[in-house]
Write a protein that holds these residues in place. Structure first.
Motif, PDB file in Angstrom:
ATOM      1  N   GLU A 163      -5.135   2.559  -7.890  1.00  0.00           N
ATOM      2  CA  GLU A 163      -4.422   1.313  -8.147  1.00  0.00           C
ATOM      3  C   GLU A 163      -3.268   1.592  -9.101  1.00  0.00           C
ATOM      4  O   GLU A 163      -3.430   2.345 -10.074  1.00  0.00           O
ATOM      5  CB  GLU A 163      -5.362   0.295  -8.773  1.00  0.00           C
ATOM      6  CG  GLU A 163      -4.712  -1.024  -9.104  1.00  0.00           C
ATOM      7  CD  GLU A 163      -5.670  -2.002  -9.751  1.00  0.00           C
ATOM      8  OE1 GLU A 163      -5.192  -3.029 -10.256  1.00  0.00           O
ATOM      9  OE2 GLU A 163      -6.892  -1.748  -9.769  1.00  0.00           O
ATOM     10  N   CYS A 166      -8.979   2.921   6.054  1.00  0.00           N
ATOM     11  CA  CYS A 166     -10.160   2.471   5.304  1.00  0.00           C
ATOM     12  C   CYS A 166     -11.393   2.389   6.203  1.00  0.00           C
ATOM     13  O   CYS A 166     -12.485   2.826   5.799  1.00  0.00           O
ATOM     14  CB  CYS A 166      -9.889   1.110   4.655  1.00  0.00           C
ATOM     15  SG  CYS A 166      -8.869   1.202   3.157  1.00  0.00           S
ATOM     16  N   TRP A 186      -3.323   0.974   6.541  1.00  0.00           N
ATOM     17  CA  TRP A 186      -4.302   0.932   5.449  1.00  0.00           C
ATOM     18  C   TRP A 186      -5.682   0.543   5.986  1.00  0.00           C
ATOM     19  O   TRP A 186      -6.681   1.196   5.694  1.00  0.00           O
ATOM     20  CB  TRP A 186      -3.842  -0.049   4.377  1.00  0.00           C
ATOM     21  CG  TRP A 186      -4.774  -0.139   3.223  1.00  0.00           C
ATOM     22  CD1 TRP A 186      -5.795  -1.033   3.054  1.00  0.00           C
ATOM     23  CD2 TRP A 186      -4.804   0.717   2.079  1.00  0.00           C
ATOM     24  NE1 TRP A 186      -6.438  -0.789   1.866  1.00  0.00           N
ATOM     25  CE2 TRP A 186      -5.858   0.275   1.249  1.00  0.00           C
ATOM     26  CE3 TRP A 186      -4.023   1.807   1.671  1.00  0.00           C
ATOM     27  CZ2 TRP A 186      -6.158   0.893   0.039  1.00  0.00           C
ATOM     28  CZ3 TRP A 186      -4.329   2.424   0.468  1.00  0.00           C
ATOM     29  CH2 TRP A 186      -5.383   1.963  -0.329  1.00  0.00           C
ATOM     30  N   VAL A 194     -13.512   7.788  -1.186  1.00  0.00           N
ATOM     31  CA  VAL A 194     -13.817   7.404   0.190  1.00  0.00           C
ATOM     32  C   VAL A 194     -15.153   8.032   0.570  1.00  0.00           C
ATOM     33  O   VAL A 194     -15.536   9.066   0.030  1.00  0.00           O
ATOM     34  CB  VAL A 194     -12.697   7.827   1.178  1.00  0.00           C
ATOM     35  CG1 VAL A 194     -11.378   7.157   0.827  1.00  0.00           C
ATOM     36  CG2 VAL A 194     -12.538   9.328   1.242  1.00  0.00           C
ATOM     37  N   TYR A 212       0.830  -1.201   0.000  1.00  0.00           N
ATOM     38  CA  TYR A 212       0.000   0.000   0.000  1.00  0.00           C
ATOM     39  C   TYR A 212       0.866   1.253   0.000  1.00  0.00           C
ATOM     40  O   TYR A 212       1.962   1.267   0.560  1.00  0.00           O
ATOM     41  CB  TYR A 212      -0.916   0.009   1.234  1.00  0.00           C
ATOM     42  CG  TYR A 212      -1.810  -1.197   1.308  1.00  0.00           C
ATOM     43  CD1 TYR A 212      -2.931  -1.298   0.492  1.00  0.00           C
ATOM     44  CD2 TYR A 212      -1.534  -2.241   2.186  1.00  0.00           C
ATOM     45  CE1 TYR A 212      -3.757  -2.408   0.556  1.00  0.00           C
ATOM     46  CE2 TYR A 212      -2.354  -3.354   2.253  1.00  0.00           C
ATOM     47  CZ  TYR A 212      -3.470  -3.426   1.437  1.00  0.00           C
ATOM     48  OH  TYR A 212      -4.286  -4.527   1.485  1.00  0.00           O
ATOM     49  N   PHE A 229      -3.627   5.414  -1.311  1.00  0.00           N
ATOM     50  CA  PHE A 229      -4.546   6.503  -0.987  1.00  0.00           C
ATOM     51  C   PHE A 229      -4.198   7.694  -1.866  1.00  0.00           C
ATOM     52  O   PHE A 229      -3.027   7.986  -2.098  1.00  0.00           O
ATOM     53  CB  PHE A 229      -4.418   6.918   0.484  1.00  0.00           C
ATOM     54  CG  PHE A 229      -4.931   5.908   1.456  1.00  0.00           C
ATOM     55  CD1 PHE A 229      -6.231   5.426   1.370  1.00  0.00           C
ATOM     56  CD2 PHE A 229      -4.125   5.437   2.478  1.00  0.00           C
ATOM     57  CE1 PHE A 229      -6.707   4.494   2.272  1.00  0.00           C
ATOM     58  CE2 PHE A 229      -4.589   4.511   3.389  1.00  0.00           C
ATOM     59  CZ  PHE A 229      -5.889   4.046   3.286  1.00  0.00           C
ATOM     60  N   ILE A 264      -9.065   6.133  -3.397  1.00  0.00           N
ATOM     61  CA  ILE A 264      -8.168   4.980  -3.498  1.00  0.00           C
ATOM     62  C   ILE A 264      -7.823   4.794  -4.969  1.00  0.00           C
ATOM     63  O   ILE A 264      -8.700   4.848  -5.839  1.00  0.00           O
ATOM     64  CB  ILE A 264      -8.815   3.716  -2.912  1.00  0.00           C
ATOM     65  CG1 ILE A 264      -9.001   3.904  -1.399  1.00  0.00           C
ATOM     66  CG2 ILE A 264      -7.969   2.479  -3.217  1.00  0.00           C
ATOM     67  CD1 ILE A 264      -9.720   2.771  -0.705  1.00  0.00           C
ATOM     68  N   ASP A 307     -11.158  -2.178   1.056  1.00  0.00           N
ATOM     69  CA  ASP A 307     -10.248  -2.237  -0.093  1.00  0.00           C
ATOM     70  C   ASP A 307     -10.569  -3.443  -0.880  1.00  0.00           C
ATOM     71  O   ASP A 307     -10.880  -3.755  -1.822  1.00  0.00           O
ATOM     72  CB  ASP A 307      -8.794  -2.259   0.334  1.00  0.00           C
ATOM     73  CG  ASP A 307      -8.449  -3.468   1.206  1.00  0.00           C
ATOM     74  OD1 ASP A 307      -9.364  -4.131   1.680  1.00  0.00           O
ATOM     75  OD2 ASP A 307      -7.250  -3.715   1.387  1.00  0.00           O
ATOM     76  N   VAL A 343      -7.186  12.306   2.877  1.00  0.00           N
ATOM     77  CA  VAL A 343      -7.329  11.154   1.997  1.00  0.00           C
ATOM     78  C   VAL A 343      -8.725  11.247   1.392  1.00  0.00           C
ATOM     79  O   VAL A 343      -9.722  11.310   2.117  1.00  0.00           O
ATOM     80  CB  VAL A 343      -7.171   9.831   2.783  1.00  0.00           C
ATOM     81  CG1 VAL A 343      -7.550   8.640   1.921  1.00  0.00           C
ATOM     82  CG2 VAL A 343      -5.757   9.696   3.336  1.00  0.00           C
ATOM     83  N   LEU A 353       0.709   5.932  -0.493  1.00  0.00           N
ATOM     84  CA  LEU A 353      -0.041   7.182  -0.434  1.00  0.00           C
ATOM     85  C   LEU A 353       0.569   8.118  -1.468  1.00  0.00           C
ATOM     86  O   LEU A 353       1.793   8.264  -1.536  1.00  0.00           O
ATOM     87  CB  LEU A 353       0.031   7.806   0.964  1.00  0.00           C
ATOM     88  CG  LEU A 353      -0.792   9.079   1.163  1.00  0.00           C
ATOM     89  CD1 LEU A 353      -1.448   9.076   2.544  1.00  0.00           C
ATOM     90  CD2 LEU A 353       0.069  10.320   1.007  1.00  0.00           C
ATOM     91  N   LEU A 362      -2.257  -0.875  -4.202  1.00  0.00           N
ATOM     92  CA  LEU A 362      -3.257   0.164  -3.964  1.00  0.00           C
ATOM     93  C   LEU A 362      -2.640   1.330  -3.212  1.00  0.00           C
ATOM     94  O   LEU A 362      -1.655   1.167  -2.477  1.00  0.00           O
ATOM     95  CB  LEU A 362      -4.426  -0.398  -3.157  1.00  0.00           C
ATOM     96  CG  LEU A 362      -5.245  -1.493  -3.831  1.00  0.00           C
ATOM     97  CD1 LEU A 362      -6.316  -2.006  -2.872  1.00  0.00           C
ATOM     98  CD2 LEU A 362      -5.873  -1.001  -5.127  1.00  0.00           C
ATOM     99  N   TRP A 417      -8.464  14.864  -7.232  1.00  0.00           N
ATOM    100  CA  TRP A 417      -9.131  13.567  -7.282  1.00  0.00           C
ATOM    101  C   TRP A 417     -10.106  13.526  -8.461  1.00  0.00           C
ATOM    102  O   TRP A 417     -10.187  12.538  -9.182  1.00  0.00           O
ATOM    103  CB  TRP A 417      -9.841  13.287  -5.955  1.00  0.00           C
ATOM    104  CG  TRP A 417     -10.644  12.027  -5.962  1.00  0.00           C
ATOM    105  CD1 TRP A 417     -11.994  11.912  -5.806  1.00  0.00           C
ATOM    106  CD2 TRP A 417     -10.157  10.684  -6.143  1.00  0.00           C
ATOM    107  NE1 TRP A 417     -12.377  10.595  -5.883  1.00  0.00           N
ATOM    108  CE2 TRP A 417     -11.266   9.819  -6.086  1.00  0.00           C
ATOM    109  CE3 TRP A 417      -8.899  10.136  -6.354  1.00  0.00           C
ATOM    110  CZ2 TRP A 417     -11.160   8.434  -6.234  1.00  0.00           C
ATOM    111  CZ3 TRP A 417      -8.790   8.760  -6.498  1.00  0.00           C
ATOM    112  CH2 TRP A 417      -9.906   7.920  -6.432  1.00  0.00           C
TER     113      TRP A 417
END
Length: 139
Positions: free
Chosen positions: A65, A132, A128, A92, A3, A50, A63, A139, A60, A5, A48, A15
């Protein structure tokens, strides 16, 4: 699973910008910090991360990938700089602010708390899961 960030100034790349790229995703380009670049070199497709809005929001918000491993950054001819490609996975439900993270003792060793300026950073599996849960996503 590993994971991460990814921090971005929303006025530069938000975003919403990331989500708009859809399945093709986008290069996480422009990183000019050796430690952050080295973290990207460790990433694998399927990892993955954030998506974190820096500056005023400091939260945050989604999410992502990793969809392409480290390759030359297209924004420079300097061979030292590489980047990965990422795509948005989900927003999120509740944005988790830096203050929220700092207020949770379980996250006191998180890189974001200890070195908040680093634009790409690792996140432990425990961190993580905690974030979450706080954000209302799985996730």
């Amino acid at each position: 699973m590993v994971y991460w960030l990814f921090k971005s100034e929303p006025s530069t790349w938000s975003w919403d910008d990331q989500v708009a790229k859809g399945e093709i995703g986008e290069e996480w380009d422009g990183v000019r910090n050796y430690q952050a670049r080295n973290f990207m070199r460790q990433m694998s497709v399927g990892d993955l991360g954030f998506f974190y809005h820096s500056q005023k929001e400091r939260a945050v918000v989604g999410i992502v990938e990793v969809i392409a491993e480290a390759h030359p950054d297209s924004t420079t001819e300097d061979e030292r700089w590489e980047c990965v490609d990422i795509k948005a996975v989900k927003s999120v439900k509740t944005p988790i602010t830096l203050d929220d993270i700092k207020a949770d003792e379980r996250l006191s060793e998180m890189v974001l708390v200890r070195n908040s300026r680093l634009s790409v950073q690792p996140v432990s599996a425990e961190e993580w899961q905690i974030i979450c849960e706080m954000a209302g996503v799985s996730d």
